[in-house]
Design a protein around this motif. Structure first.
Motif, PDB file in Angstrom:
ATOM      1  N   HIS A  18     -75.805  37.126  98.706  1.00  0.00           N
ATOM      2  CA  HIS A  18     -77.214  36.863  98.418  1.00  0.00           C
ATOM      3  C   HIS A  18     -78.088  37.049  99.657  1.00  0.00           C
ATOM      4  N   ARG A  57     -85.219  39.231  91.239  1.00  0.00           N
ATOM      5  CA  ARG A  57     -85.300  40.360  92.167  1.00  0.00           C
ATOM      6  C   ARG A  57     -83.925  40.915  92.503  1.00  0.00           C
ATOM      7  N   GLY A  58     -82.935  40.031  92.588  1.00  0.00           N
ATOM      8  CA  GLY A  58     -81.577  40.505  92.803  1.00  0.00           C
ATOM      9  C   GLY A  58     -81.079  41.324  91.629  1.00  0.00           C
ATOM     10  N   ILE A 103     -82.884  39.678  97.664  1.00  0.00           N
ATOM     11  CA  ILE A 103     -83.036  38.217  97.568  1.00  0.00           C
ATOM     12  C   ILE A 103     -83.525  37.646  98.895  1.00  0.00           C
ATOM     13  N   GLU A 104     -82.867  38.033  99.991  1.00  0.00           N
ATOM     14  CA  GLU A 104     -83.222  37.448 101.278  1.00  0.00           C
ATOM     15  C   GLU A 104     -84.622  37.859 101.715  1.00  0.00           C
ATOM     16  N   ILE A 161     -78.373  43.887  96.615  1.00  0.00           N
ATOM     17  CA  ILE A 161     -78.750  42.692  95.864  1.00  0.00           C
ATOM     18  C   ILE A 161     -79.172  41.580  96.821  1.00  0.00           C
ATOM     19  N   GLY A 162     -78.321  41.304  97.799  1.00  0.00           N
ATOM     20  CA  GLY A 162     -78.641  40.282  98.782  1.00  0.00           C
ATOM     21  C   GLY A 162     -79.845  40.634  99.626  1.00  0.00           C
ATOM     22  N   PRO A 178     -78.214  33.113  93.559  1.00  0.00           N
ATOM     23  CA  PRO A 178     -78.741  32.701  94.865  1.00  0.00           C
ATOM     24  C   PRO A 178     -78.957  31.203  94.983  1.00  0.00           C
ATOM     25  N   ILE A 181     -74.847  36.940  89.707  1.00  0.00           N
ATOM     26  CA  ILE A 181     -75.752  36.791  90.849  1.00  0.00           C
ATOM     27  C   ILE A 181     -76.261  35.367  90.770  1.00  0.00           C
TER      28      ILE A 181
END
Length: 287
Positions: free
Chosen positions: A221, A171-172, A189-190, A185-186, A241, A239
């Motif tokens: 991330h 997903r990032g 992810i989060e 991006i983060g 995470p 990337i």
């Protein structure tokens, strides 16, 4: 065996540093206390990207080889030997070896270790998690990648953590596009990790990579509006995470490398090096 009475990891015995054939090119930091890594930029020509791809493929294939050997009873030092031998046999240098004094050719991070675990005489046990992080350096370029493996059979909770951490990475990557800020991006992810109540480690991030092992570019991330670098076509970065089953507070061991969760909750991580294209991102660390 390097585990305490609660099953938590403790430092084991580290074997002597492995040798690299003299004809293999070394990164500039080998033999020095600090790298000269900054000011080289994060965008690359098509030819330079191809060189990163070659290094990245070697790193990915080295993880394939290590992964095939992961089973109960194997030590993380043996996994380091396998990874080291694969990288050097392909004419590349294992980037972690000698980086700021790091003594091994890969990072092996088990269970509650978030990242930077040093291979030693720790014996893998049924149900463990182990992250293998390998970077290869060849023709002046680094390619950096990692994956988390389950040792034998593990609980559903642990298996879900692994599969969902890999999905968080996907997903990032999908959020990458020229003109966007790196913080998207983060955010992606989060948002995904929070659906399952996972902790998202903040202290360790993705980074620019290629000419240098770690450039000054930071790829968070988590949702971090203050990280607002604009993503540009031709940029290369990782990337990677790190998700936990508990908190995100961390402790650094006396070896100055190993990072573990303070609450001893288990953690997983996946990483790719990618190049930004006009339509999104292309992975450079695939076998």
């Amino acid at each position: 065996m390097p585990r305490d009475e609660h099953g938590h990891l403790t430092a084991g015995r580290i074997s002597p540093q492995r040798s690299v054939p003299k004809d293999i090119e070394r990164p500039e930091y080998v033999g020095r206390a600090e790298p000269d890594e900054y000011g080289h930029g994060d965008t690359y020509t098509a030819e330079e990207v191809e060189r990163i791809r070659v290094a990245g493929r070697i790193a990915s294939q080295a993880i394939d080889a290590v992964g095939a050997a992961i089973r109960p009873g194997v030590t993380t030092d043996e996994l380091d030997r396998i990874g080291h031998d694969f990288v050097v046999s392909h004419g590349a240098y294992p980037s972690t070896l000698g980086y700021r004094g790091y003594p091994k050719s890969l990072c092996s991070s088990l269970n509650e270790v978030i990242c930077h675990g040093i291979p030693d005489d720790t014996v893998l046990q049924e149900g463990d998690l182990v992250n293998i992080d390998i970077t290869a350096y060849k023709d002046g370029m680094h390619g950096d990648t990692n994956r988390t493996f389950v040792v034998g059979q593990a609980s559903q909770e642990v298996q879900d953590l692994v599969t969902r951490t890999e999905e968080a990475l996907r997903r990032g990557i999908k959020a990458v596009a020229p003109g966007r800020r790196v913080n998207v991006i983060g955010r992606a992810i989060e948002a995904y990790a929070k659906r399952f109540g996972y902790g998202v480690v903040r202290d360790y991030t993705g980074h620019g990579v290629g000419r240098t092992f770690h450039s000054g570019l930071i790829i968070p991330h988590y949702d971090a509006p203050h990280h607002d670098t604009v993503i540009e076509e031709g940029m290369v970065f990782t990337i990677e995470p790190m998700l936990t089953l508990g908190g995100i507070e961390a402790d650094i061991w006396p070896d100055d490398w190993t990072v573990s969760t303070r609450d001893k909750s288990w953690t997983a991580q996946f990483e790719h090096t990618l190049v930004v294209t006009e339509r999104g991102a292309e992975l450079l660390t695939v076998s």
